[in-house]
Design a protein around this motif. Sequence first.
Motif, PDB file in Angstrom:
ATOM      1  N   LEU A 184       0.812  -1.209   0.000  1.00 38.97           N
ATOM      2  CA  LEU A 184       0.000   0.000   0.000  1.00 38.97           C
ATOM      3  C   LEU A 184       0.848   1.263   0.000  1.00 38.97           C
ATOM      4  CD1 LEU A 184      -2.548  -1.133   2.733  1.00 38.97           C
ATOM      5  CD2 LEU A 184      -2.666  -1.514   0.267  1.00 38.97           C
ATOM      6  N   GLY A 185       0.245   2.334  -0.509  1.00 36.26           N
ATOM      7  CA  GLY A 185       0.887   3.640  -0.483  1.00 36.26           C
ATOM      8  C   GLY A 185       0.568   4.381   0.802  1.00 36.26           C
ATOM      9  N   GLU A 186       0.526   5.683   0.735  1.00 34.48           N
ATOM     10  CA  GLU A 186       0.268   6.511   1.913  1.00 34.48           C
ATOM     11  C   GLU A 186      -1.173   6.336   2.382  1.00 34.48           C
ATOM     12  OE1 GLU A 186       0.020  11.277   3.012  1.00 34.48           O
ATOM     13  OE2 GLU A 186       1.080  10.610   1.216  1.00 34.48           O
ATOM     14  N   ILE A 187      -1.345   6.148   3.716  1.00 33.11           N
ATOM     15  CA  ILE A 187      -2.669   5.885   4.275  1.00 33.11           C
ATOM     16  C   ILE A 187      -3.046   6.983   5.267  1.00 33.11           C
ATOM     17  CG2 ILE A 187      -4.053   4.297   5.670  1.00 33.11           C
ATOM     18  CD1 ILE A 187      -2.265   2.052   4.632  1.00 33.11           C
ATOM     19  N   SER A 188      -4.261   7.511   5.138  1.00 34.25           N
ATOM     20  CA  SER A 188      -4.803   8.463   6.107  1.00 34.25           C
ATOM     21  C   SER A 188      -6.188   7.981   6.496  1.00 34.25           C
ATOM     22  CB  SER A 188      -4.897   9.872   5.514  1.00 34.25           C
ATOM     23  OG  SER A 188      -3.616  10.367   5.170  1.00 34.25           O
ATOM     24  N   GLU A 189      -6.396   7.731   7.807  1.00 32.78           N
ATOM     25  CA  GLU A 189      -7.716   7.318   8.259  1.00 32.78           C
ATOM     26  C   GLU A 189      -8.269   8.312   9.270  1.00 32.78           C
ATOM     27  OE1 GLU A 189      -7.671   3.566  10.237  1.00 32.78           O
ATOM     28  OE2 GLU A 189      -5.941   4.061  11.484  1.00 32.78           O
ATOM     29  N   ASN A 190      -9.570   8.208   9.533  1.00 27.38           N
ATOM     30  CA  ASN A 190     -10.260   9.154  10.425  1.00 27.38           C
ATOM     31  C   ASN A 190      -9.963  10.590  10.026  1.00 27.38           C
ATOM     32  OD1 ASN A 190     -11.390   7.086  12.120  1.00 27.38           O
ATOM     33  ND2 ASN A 190      -9.344   6.819  12.987  1.00 27.38           N
ATOM     34  N   SER A 191      -9.972  10.838   8.736  1.00 28.18           N
ATOM     35  CA  SER A 191      -9.644  12.169   8.236  1.00 28.18           C
ATOM     36  C   SER A 191     -10.823  13.111   8.411  1.00 28.18           C
ATOM     37  CB  SER A 191      -9.273  12.098   6.754  1.00 28.18           C
ATOM     38  OG  SER A 191      -9.147  13.386   6.215  1.00 28.18           O
ATOM     39  N   ASP A 192     -10.533  14.354   8.876  1.00 27.70           N
ATOM     40  CA  ASP A 192     -11.597  15.349   9.004  1.00 27.70           C
ATOM     41  C   ASP A 192     -11.486  16.419   7.921  1.00 27.70           C
ATOM     42  OD1 ASP A 192      -9.342  16.629   9.834  1.00 27.70           O
ATOM     43  OD2 ASP A 192     -10.116  17.266  11.788  1.00 27.70           O
ATOM     44  N   THR A 193     -10.603  16.188   6.946  1.00 26.28           N
ATOM     45  CA  THR A 193     -10.434  17.176   5.877  1.00 26.28           C
ATOM     46  C   THR A 193     -10.941  16.674   4.527  1.00 26.28           C
ATOM     47  OG1 THR A 193      -8.189  16.401   5.377  1.00 26.28           O
ATOM     48  CG2 THR A 193      -8.416  18.178   6.988  1.00 26.28           C
TER      49      THR A 193
END
Length: 351
Positions: free
Chosen positions: A165-174
């Motif tokens: 996988l590449g870059e992961i962002s979770e629970n994002s508010d943006t």
Amino acid sequence: MISYIRGEAGVTLVSVMLILLLMMVLGTGLLTSALMENKLVHNLEDQKQVFYLAQAGIEYARYKIQEDITWRINDYSKNLGNGQFTLTVVDAGENALVLRSIGSVDQNQKTLEVGAQYTLAGGDGTVLDDFTAASGGIIDISNNVTVDGQIIANDEVTIGSQTNLGEISENSDTLTIPTVDWDQLLDDALLSDQYLEDWDSSKFQDYVVNYIDNDVDISKKTSEKKSSSSEISLEGIIAINGSLSISNNTEINKDVDESFEGLMIFVNGDVELSNNGIINAAIYATGTITIHNNVVVMGGVYSTTKIVLRNNSTVTFSDHLDQPIIKDDYFIGGSGNEEEITLIFTYWRES
């Protein structure tokens, strides 16, 4: 004839003068009281006005900031009615601002100080251009899945075995997955005479909206009255007002060259891609996107609810996501060439 006893006339004169004096004192007192009450009323009115003027300054700042997040000002004054507000907007840390507005009427003033925190989403098609897998809910990844690019979710990203996988962002508010304007898609399809009740790739046209008002099931196995063509080459937009299922070695835009302008598939429902398919397109769905069993997607997947990637599947970012597939006219918010700014007030002080 009335006659006075000697001395009574003088007493009467004094009495009249005393009464007149008392009336003057009472009148002066009433006048003073009325003037003071009038002044108090005007003072209360001025206090209300200075508060509303200060609040107007805060609202003006909010408008300017949401129009341009880089907007800052120091002691900017604006006349309103018989008063004015004086406004200052300064940075107060990362993504934080202080808004200070002074309302003034004559000698009366009111100061409002407001703290603000801002977030950004969109901007130059950020949501659909820069993310390979984006979900307004969760993303579930497992069993030898490759995602070459950014993965971002408003909820959790669950990761199983043998993933690359590449870059992961979770629970994002943006992150803001934009809302698709289905009425605009339909209108444009009608203008191009590309409203289709069922999938018929022989009737598709490049560079326009091809609108299918039904569920779509595409497969090389045609024995169950599925699509008559499982291989298509198309540039432009496919809008499906229903669910989409692609399976069994189906190929959509398998081979593209540098002049390829891209394909965007909008689906107003769930999407399932399975069993050795190759899809070179960006896919947007209001429902769940499920990709499994040796499927390759070159272009990116975007769901308002959930994305599931399983079993030897690959999703990779494509440089072919240019116009006309991402067009501002078809998004109500969260994408396109303008940043969407969320401004939240963190405190409010009066003085």
